[in-house]
Scaffold this motif. Structure first.
Motif, PDB file in Angstrom:
ATOM      1  N   TYR A 210       0.863  -1.184   0.000  1.00 27.43           N
ATOM      2  CA  TYR A 210       0.000   0.000   0.000  1.00 27.43           C
ATOM      3  C   TYR A 210       0.893   1.225   0.000  1.00 27.43           C
ATOM      4  O   TYR A 210       1.941   1.246   0.648  1.00 27.43           O
ATOM      5  CB  TYR A 210      -0.919   0.013   1.220  1.00 27.43           C
ATOM      6  N   THR A 211       0.506   2.251  -0.735  1.00 30.22           N
ATOM      7  CA  THR A 211       1.254   3.505  -0.776  1.00 30.22           C
ATOM      8  C   THR A 211       0.340   4.645  -0.352  1.00 30.22           C
ATOM      9  O   THR A 211      -0.888   4.497  -0.323  1.00 30.22           O
ATOM     10  CB  THR A 211       1.819   3.766  -2.188  1.00 30.22           C
ATOM     11  N   LEU A 212       0.963   5.780  -0.024  1.00 28.55           N
ATOM     12  CA  LEU A 212       0.210   6.888   0.565  1.00 28.55           C
ATOM     13  C   LEU A 212       0.565   8.202  -0.112  1.00 28.55           C
ATOM     14  O   LEU A 212       1.724   8.568  -0.224  1.00 28.55           O
ATOM     15  CB  LEU A 212       0.507   6.980   2.065  1.00 28.55           C
ATOM     16  N   GLU A 213      -0.456   8.883  -0.564  1.00 25.02           N
ATOM     17  CA  GLU A 213      -0.316  10.231  -1.095  1.00 25.02           C
ATOM     18  C   GLU A 213      -0.624  11.229   0.021  1.00 25.02           C
ATOM     19  O   GLU A 213      -1.529  11.010   0.825  1.00 25.02           O
ATOM     20  CB  GLU A 213      -1.286  10.424  -2.259  1.00 25.02           C
ATOM     21  N   ARG A 214       0.171  12.307   0.069  1.00 23.00           N
ATOM     22  CA  ARG A 214      -0.006  13.344   1.090  1.00 23.00           C
ATOM     23  C   ARG A 214       0.044  12.766   2.497  1.00 23.00           C
ATOM     24  O   ARG A 214      -0.833  12.998   3.332  1.00 23.00           O
ATOM     25  CB  ARG A 214      -1.300  14.121   0.863  1.00 23.00           C
ATOM     26  N   GLY A 215       1.080  11.961   2.742  1.00 24.37           N
ATOM     27  CA  GLY A 215       1.286  11.413   4.069  1.00 24.37           C
ATOM     28  C   GLY A 215       1.918  12.449   4.989  1.00 24.37           C
ATOM     29  O   GLY A 215       2.052  13.611   4.621  1.00 24.37           O
ATOM     30  N   PRO A 216       2.284  12.015   6.215  1.00 24.76           N
ATOM     31  CA  PRO A 216       2.456  10.625   6.614  1.00 24.76           C
ATOM     32  C   PRO A 216       1.262   9.993   7.305  1.00 24.76           C
ATOM     33  O   PRO A 216       1.300   8.824   7.656  1.00 24.76           O
ATOM     34  CB  PRO A 216       3.618  10.719   7.604  1.00 24.76           C
ATOM     35  N   GLY A 217       0.195  10.766   7.553  1.00 23.99           N
ATOM     36  CA  GLY A 217      -0.879  10.283   8.399  1.00 23.99           C
ATOM     37  C   GLY A 217      -2.093   9.794   7.646  1.00 23.99           C
ATOM     38  O   GLY A 217      -2.132   9.776   6.412  1.00 23.99           O
ATOM     39  N   PRO A 218      -3.132   9.421   8.389  1.00 26.98           N
ATOM     40  CA  PRO A 218      -4.329   8.833   7.789  1.00 26.98           C
ATOM     41  C   PRO A 218      -5.184   9.805   6.997  1.00 26.98           C
ATOM     42  O   PRO A 218      -6.112   9.386   6.315  1.00 26.98           O
ATOM     43  CB  PRO A 218      -5.096   8.290   9.002  1.00 26.98           C
ATOM     44  N   ASP A 219      -4.876  11.110   7.059  1.00 28.42           N
ATOM     45  CA  ASP A 219      -5.640  12.064   6.262  1.00 28.42           C
ATOM     46  C   ASP A 219      -5.153  12.115   4.821  1.00 28.42           C
ATOM     47  O   ASP A 219      -5.716  12.822   3.992  1.00 28.42           O
ATOM     48  CB  ASP A 219      -5.598  13.460   6.875  1.00 28.42           C
ATOM     49  N   GLY A 220      -4.097  11.350   4.492  1.00 31.49           N
ATOM     50  CA  GLY A 220      -3.657  11.230   3.112  1.00 31.49           C
ATOM     51  C   GLY A 220      -4.549  10.291   2.327  1.00 31.49           C
ATOM     52  O   GLY A 220      -5.547   9.774   2.827  1.00 31.49           O
ATOM     53  N   SER A 221      -4.171  10.057   1.077  1.00 31.32           N
ATOM     54  CA  SER A 221      -4.955   9.186   0.194  1.00 31.32           C
ATOM     55  C   SER A 221      -4.216   7.869   0.002  1.00 31.32           C
ATOM     56  O   SER A 221      -3.070   7.844  -0.455  1.00 31.32           O
ATOM     57  CB  SER A 221      -5.158   9.877  -1.162  1.00 31.32           C
ATOM     58  N   MET A 222      -4.870   6.773   0.360  1.00 28.34           N
ATOM     59  CA  MET A 222      -4.245   5.457   0.381  1.00 28.34           C
ATOM     60  C   MET A 222      -4.534   4.683  -0.903  1.00 28.34           C
ATOM     61  O   MET A 222      -5.634   4.775  -1.449  1.00 28.34           O
ATOM     62  CB  MET A 222      -4.739   4.674   1.601  1.00 28.34           C
ATOM     63  N   ARG A 223      -3.542   3.912  -1.360  1.00 31.45           N
ATOM     64  CA  ARG A 223      -3.683   3.141  -2.591  1.00 31.45           C
ATOM     65  C   ARG A 223      -3.132   1.732  -2.408  1.00 31.45           C
ATOM     66  O   ARG A 223      -2.207   1.510  -1.638  1.00 31.45           O
ATOM     67  CB  ARG A 223      -2.898   3.787  -3.734  1.00 31.45           C
ATOM     68  N   ARG A 224      -3.691   0.800  -3.161  1.00 38.75           N
ATOM     69  CA  ARG A 224      -3.094  -0.529  -3.279  1.00 38.75           C
ATOM     70  C   ARG A 224      -2.147  -0.496  -4.477  1.00 38.75           C
ATOM     71  O   ARG A 224      -2.567  -0.293  -5.607  1.00 38.75           O
ATOM     72  CB  ARG A 224      -4.195  -1.583  -3.486  1.00 38.75           C
ATOM     73  N   SER A 225      -0.840  -0.662  -4.244  1.00 38.76           N
ATOM     74  CA  SER A 225       0.156  -0.547  -5.313  1.00 38.76           C
ATOM     75  C   SER A 225       0.942  -1.831  -5.559  1.00 38.76           C
ATOM     76  O   SER A 225       1.488  -2.021  -6.645  1.00 38.76           O
ATOM     77  CB  SER A 225       1.125   0.602  -5.005  1.00 38.76           C
ATOM     78  N   ASP A 226       1.074  -2.705  -4.561  1.00 35.37           N
ATOM     79  CA  ASP A 226       1.752  -4.007  -4.716  1.00 35.37           C
ATOM     80  C   ASP A 226       3.173  -3.861  -5.267  1.00 35.37           C
ATOM     81  O   ASP A 226       3.544  -4.468  -6.271  1.00 35.37           O
ATOM     82  CB  ASP A 226       0.927  -4.929  -5.606  1.00 35.37           C
TER      83      ASP A 226
END
Length: 443
Positions: A210-226
């Protein structure tokens, strides 16, 4: 001689991690009897809700797979250590809950690994050169090998957070605050660039399941990237990881500085990438939260589009430490929900360690001890509303907002641990976001 970086698609438990390790010869020098320190990334945890872990936290799947591969090499002395951020820096129950929930205690029973909260262990001062000294956990300093397991994420202060940045979780709280200093040269990026320099050999496996846009926290946008990225050279791994997140290494200040410190290029000309091609897997992960500013106020773009006026909540900078960062988003959320359509009267909020007040503001909230110490005698401030704590107490932030005329809901701050649930709702009923990646099946 080129550094080898393996880029692998995650497809199956254990075998995908094994493939990444083998392709870069990541454990070729490992021998029985070595002391190995595993550093996952658990940037934040709450006991209150099912925390949205994807892209924020290293998967337990990757942690267990690495333990298995080390055990196959005959390594019996394995320590999993982390120094996670909590609202109360003295809180030891939340880290223990995280370790239990993520299955680390099962790994302890199954494989004999040790688990430590580094804040309950000693620290040693390490000279990083250029007048910089930080206090590192003694266990990682005296290991024979560090296995660095960062989550793959963009970061709103450092552009990306990968292998080098993950090591910030091994220094004590005063050192972390020292990293977020107002010096324009020896700033956060300057400090982060040196975190790996005095450690034992580091093998880095970046967990991009999983990768994260606009991290580092949970208010970012999460993706499944594998995606898995592995290398015995931490800088090479990070430069490849940055490109996979859509950022050129020379545009990531701490990576550019780390490369310059080592006399290396940032164009990957001295890196051999094996496995998948970067271009086939790379995707843009924005790191920044856009802000809007005009004569009516300065706010995150989402709040400005809501029509909020009269509040000048200046954009965060790299001097805001992690503890204030947690409360920053909550404070903005409180302002958002308190808006009733009537403009506030030129209210300004200052954060971090560098900001200066704007002449002509009616009221100025100084959020945190650093801002208060900097401006407590500043004649440019018309009416000062100080929140002096380090970190600030949520109840004091509520009082400050109320005094400024913003009727913030105290319940938001009373139930601060519930906030991740607000972001969790976006991922409900999406099958690619699997909780199983963050559990270790019990015997």
């Amino acid at each position: 001689m080129s550094s080898i970086v393996a880029v692998v698609r995650y497809q199956s438990p254990l075998e995908s991690v094994r493939q990444a390790v083998d392709r870069c010869r990541g454990l070729a020098q490992v021998k029985p009897g070595m002391r190995v320190f595993i550093k996952p990334n658990i940037v934040f945890w709450t006991k209150a809700v099912a925390f949205p872990k994807w892209g924020v936290i290293t998967t337990s799947r990757v942690v267990e797979d690495m333990v298995i591969l080390l055990k196959e090499k005959g390594v019996d002395d394995i320590t999993i250590g982390e120094g996670m951020v909590t609202h109360n820096p003295k809180d030891v129950e939340t880290p223990a809950h995280a370790f239990e929930t993520l299955g680390y205690h099962t790994l302890k029973r199954r494989y004999g690994v040790k688990t430590i909260n580094i804040f309950q262990r000693p620290f040693e001062t390490v000279d990083l050169g250029d007048g910089i000294a930080l206090n590192f956990n003694t266990d990682i300093l005296h290991s024979d090998l560090v296995v660095d397991l960062p989550a793959m994420k963009a970061h709103n202060q450092t552009v990306v957070s990968l292998g080098i940045k993950n090591l910030k979780g091994t220094i004590d709280i005063p050192s972390r605050k020292r990293c977020h200093n107002p010096d324009p040269v020896k700033n956060l990026d300057f400090m982060v660039a040196r975190l790996a320099d005095r450690l034992p050999p580091v093998f880095t496996l970046i967990d991009g399941i999983y990768t994260l846009e606009r991290g580092p926290g949970p208010d970012g946008s999460m993706r499944r990237s594998d995606i898995l990225v592995a290398s015995t050279d931490i800088l090479s791994a990070d430069m490849v990881g940055a490109k996979l997140l859509g950022h050129e290494p020379d545009q990531v200040p701490h990576l550019a500085m780390a490369a310059a410190n080592r006399g290396r290029p940032t164009d990957l000309s001295d890196v051999e990438v094996v496995g998948e091609q970067i271009e086939r897997l790379a995707s843009s992960h924005r790191f920044d939260f856009p802000y809007a500013s005009d004569e009516t106020g300065e706010l995150p773009l989402a709040l400005a589009k809501q029509g909020i006026q009269g509040v000048f909540y200046r954009k965060y900078d790299d001097t805001m430490c992690t503890y204030c960062s947690q409360l920053n988003g909550l404070t903005l959320t409180a302002i958002r929900f308190a808006w009733k359509g009537q403009a506030w009267d030129r209210l300004e909020v200052l954060t971090g360690k560098r900001m200066e007040p704007t002449p002509g503001m009616q009221k100025t909230i100084l959020l945190g001890k650093c801002m208060y110490q900097k401006h407590k005698h500043n004649p440019e401030i018309n009416e000062m509303i100080a929140v002096k704590g380090c970190p600030p107490r949520p109840s004091d932030i509520v009082k400050a907002l109320h005094r400024a005329g913003i009727e913030a809901d105290p319940g938001l701050f009373d139930n601060i641990d519930q906030l991740p649930g607000f972001f969790m709702a976006r991922y409900q009923n999406r099958p690619e976001f699997e909780e199983g990646f963050f559990r270790v099946e019990s015997d």
